[in-house]
Design a protein around this motif. Structure first.
Motif, PDB file in Angstrom:
ATOM      1  N   ASP A  86       0.794  -1.233   0.000  1.00 24.80           N
ATOM      2  CA  ASP A  86       0.000   0.000   0.000  1.00 24.80           C
ATOM      3  C   ASP A  86       0.822   1.277   0.000  1.00 24.80           C
ATOM      4  OD1 ASP A  86      -2.136  -1.704   0.111  1.00 24.80           O
ATOM      5  OD2 ASP A  86      -2.532  -1.403   2.252  1.00 24.80           O
ATOM      6  N   GLY A  87       2.106   1.186   0.303  1.00 29.28           N
ATOM      7  CA  GLY A  87       2.922   2.390   0.365  1.00 29.28           C
ATOM      8  C   GLY A  87       3.069   3.041  -0.998  1.00 29.28           C
ATOM      9  N   ARG A  88       3.126   4.371  -0.992  1.00 26.77           N
ATOM     10  CA  ARG A  88       3.253   5.135  -2.233  1.00 26.77           C
ATOM     11  C   ARG A  88       4.416   6.109  -2.097  1.00 26.77           C
ATOM     12  NH1 ARG A  88      -2.946   7.161  -2.489  1.00 26.77           N
ATOM     13  NH2 ARG A  88      -2.039   8.511  -0.886  1.00 26.77           N
ATOM     14  N   PRO A  89       4.900   6.653  -3.201  1.00 23.85           N
ATOM     15  CA  PRO A  89       5.940   7.694  -3.099  1.00 23.85           C
ATOM     16  C   PRO A  89       5.450   8.852  -2.230  1.00 23.85           C
ATOM     17  CG  PRO A  89       5.725   6.939  -5.364  1.00 23.85           C
ATOM     18  CD  PRO A  89       4.588   6.321  -4.607  1.00 23.85           C
ATOM     19  N   VAL A  90       6.338   9.386  -1.416  1.00 21.78           N
ATOM     20  CA  VAL A  90       5.970  10.449  -0.492  1.00 21.78           C
ATOM     21  C   VAL A  90       5.713  11.741  -1.264  1.00 21.78           C
ATOM     22  CG1 VAL A  90       6.738  11.828   1.466  1.00 21.78           C
ATOM     23  CG2 VAL A  90       7.316   9.397   1.345  1.00 21.78           C
ATOM     24  N   ASP A  91       4.616  12.400  -0.928  1.00 23.95           N
ATOM     25  CA  ASP A  91       4.283  13.691  -1.530  1.00 23.95           C
ATOM     26  C   ASP A  91       5.178  14.755  -0.898  1.00 23.95           C
ATOM     27  OD1 ASP A  91       3.233  16.024  -2.505  1.00 23.95           O
ATOM     28  OD2 ASP A  91       1.253  15.784  -1.599  1.00 23.95           O
ATOM     29  N   VAL A  92       6.291  15.038  -1.537  1.00 23.06           N
ATOM     30  CA  VAL A  92       7.293  15.922  -0.942  1.00 23.06           C
ATOM     31  C   VAL A  92       6.845  17.377  -0.920  1.00 23.06           C
ATOM     32  CG1 VAL A  92       9.199  14.401  -1.548  1.00 23.06           C
ATOM     33  CG2 VAL A  92       8.474  16.161  -3.172  1.00 23.06           C
ATOM     34  N   SER A  93       5.758  17.699  -1.622  1.00 25.81           N
ATOM     35  CA  SER A  93       5.274  19.085  -1.637  1.00 25.81           C
ATOM     36  C   SER A  93       4.411  19.409  -0.426  1.00 25.81           C
ATOM     37  CB  SER A  93       4.465  19.338  -2.911  1.00 25.81           C
ATOM     38  OG  SER A  93       3.260  18.584  -2.903  1.00 25.81           O
ATOM     39  N   SER A  94       4.074  18.422   0.373  1.00 23.21           N
ATOM     40  CA  SER A  94       3.149  18.623   1.486  1.00 23.21           C
ATOM     41  C   SER A  94       3.864  19.122   2.733  1.00 23.21           C
ATOM     42  CB  SER A  94       2.430  17.307   1.816  1.00 23.21           C
ATOM     43  OG  SER A  94       3.346  16.367   2.333  1.00 23.21           O
ATOM     44  N   ASP A  95       3.087  19.764   3.613  1.00 25.78           N
ATOM     45  CA  ASP A  95       3.636  20.179   4.909  1.00 25.78           C
ATOM     46  C   ASP A  95       4.078  18.962   5.709  1.00 25.78           C
ATOM     47  OD1 ASP A  95       3.213  22.859   4.410  1.00 25.78           O
ATOM     48  OD2 ASP A  95       1.254  22.911   5.392  1.00 25.78           O
ATOM     49  N   ALA A  96       3.317  17.872   5.602  1.00 26.93           N
ATOM     50  CA  ALA A  96       3.652  16.670   6.364  1.00 26.93           C
ATOM     51  C   ALA A  96       5.024  16.132   5.976  1.00 26.93           C
ATOM     52  CB  ALA A  96       2.580  15.602   6.138  1.00 26.93           C
TER      53      ALA A  96
END
Length: 232
Positions: free
Chosen positions: A114-124
């Motif tokens: 289920d893991g996906r590439p991390v959304d690096v644009s997010s605050d998280a």
């Protein structure tokens, strides 16, 4: 799909595991440097736009949007955690990685699936970077520290749903049509009915426990009335 992990741990993984054990022992009792606190969860709730005061149907719609934002952050942190676990599993194998992290092997399979590439644009993603900035290049330690952040985001979501659920009860008690509340939440009517039934059951149980003194510092309305009548 070929397995991403070897059958036996590599020497690199053994070194990671030894460092991880020392890290946990050095940060007892939680096992991580990152501290999961209610204050930080409240801070994250506010960062997502959360508010403590909510009285109107419009507020309910706003809280629904806040929860959606928190859920997106939760997903980003989940993905970051999964990425570190997969790095560890690629060296340690499924069994050794699960044992080191004290997780079930099926849990790691789920992370891989289920893991996906991390959304690096997010605050998280920036919060994740802040946590990782305190970590050595050890994916076991990094995964554990990110998990603390994930728990904090979960805490902020619980705060949000708690405020939301209290507002739902207040709106229904005030006579607001259930169809209006359902539409604002964006739920099906059946889902809303099930959720409302649970909230009302929980409220009845809380009142029952308060009435018999099971909740320190809280006294039920009936018990309070009986006390005053006895003193009259």
């Amino acid at each position: 799909m070929a397995r991403p992990w070897p059958r036996t741990p590599t020497a690199r993984f053994e070194r990671w595991r030894d460092e991880f054990v020392q890290h946990r022992e050095g940060h007892a009792p939680t096992g991580r440097n990152f501290r999961v606190t209610s204050d930080y969860s409240y801070q994250l709730y506010g960062t997502h736009g959360g508010r403590s005061e909510a009285t109107t149907l419009e507020d309910l719609g706003y809280l629904t949007e806040v929860e959606s934002r928190i859920a997106r952050s939760q997903r980003v942190v989940w993905d970051a955690h999964a990425a570190e676990v997969m790095v560890a599993a690629a060296e340690g194998g499924l069994e050794a990685t699960a044992e080191a992290l004290r997780e079930d092997e099926q849990w790691i399979r789920r992370l891989h699936r289920d893991g996906r590439p991390v959304d690096v644009s997010s605050d998280a993603a920036r919060w994740v970077s802040g946590v990782l900035g305190t970590c050595p290049p050890n994916p076991l330690i990094r995964a554990e520290e990110i998990w603390g952040l994930w728990l904090s985001v979960v805490g902020s979501r619980r705060i949000c749903t708690g405020v939301r659920d209290q507002l739902i009860l207040e709106l229904i008690d005030a006579g607001r049509p259930r169809t209006h509340v359902t539409r604002t939440l964006g739920w099906s009517y059946e889902r809303f009915q099930r959720h409302l039934a649970r909230l009302e059951d929980d409220r009845v149980e809380l009142d029952r426990r308060a009435a018999i003194g099971e909740i320190p510092g809280v006294i039920g309305l009936e018990a309070h009335r009986s006390t005053r009548e006895g003193q009259a």
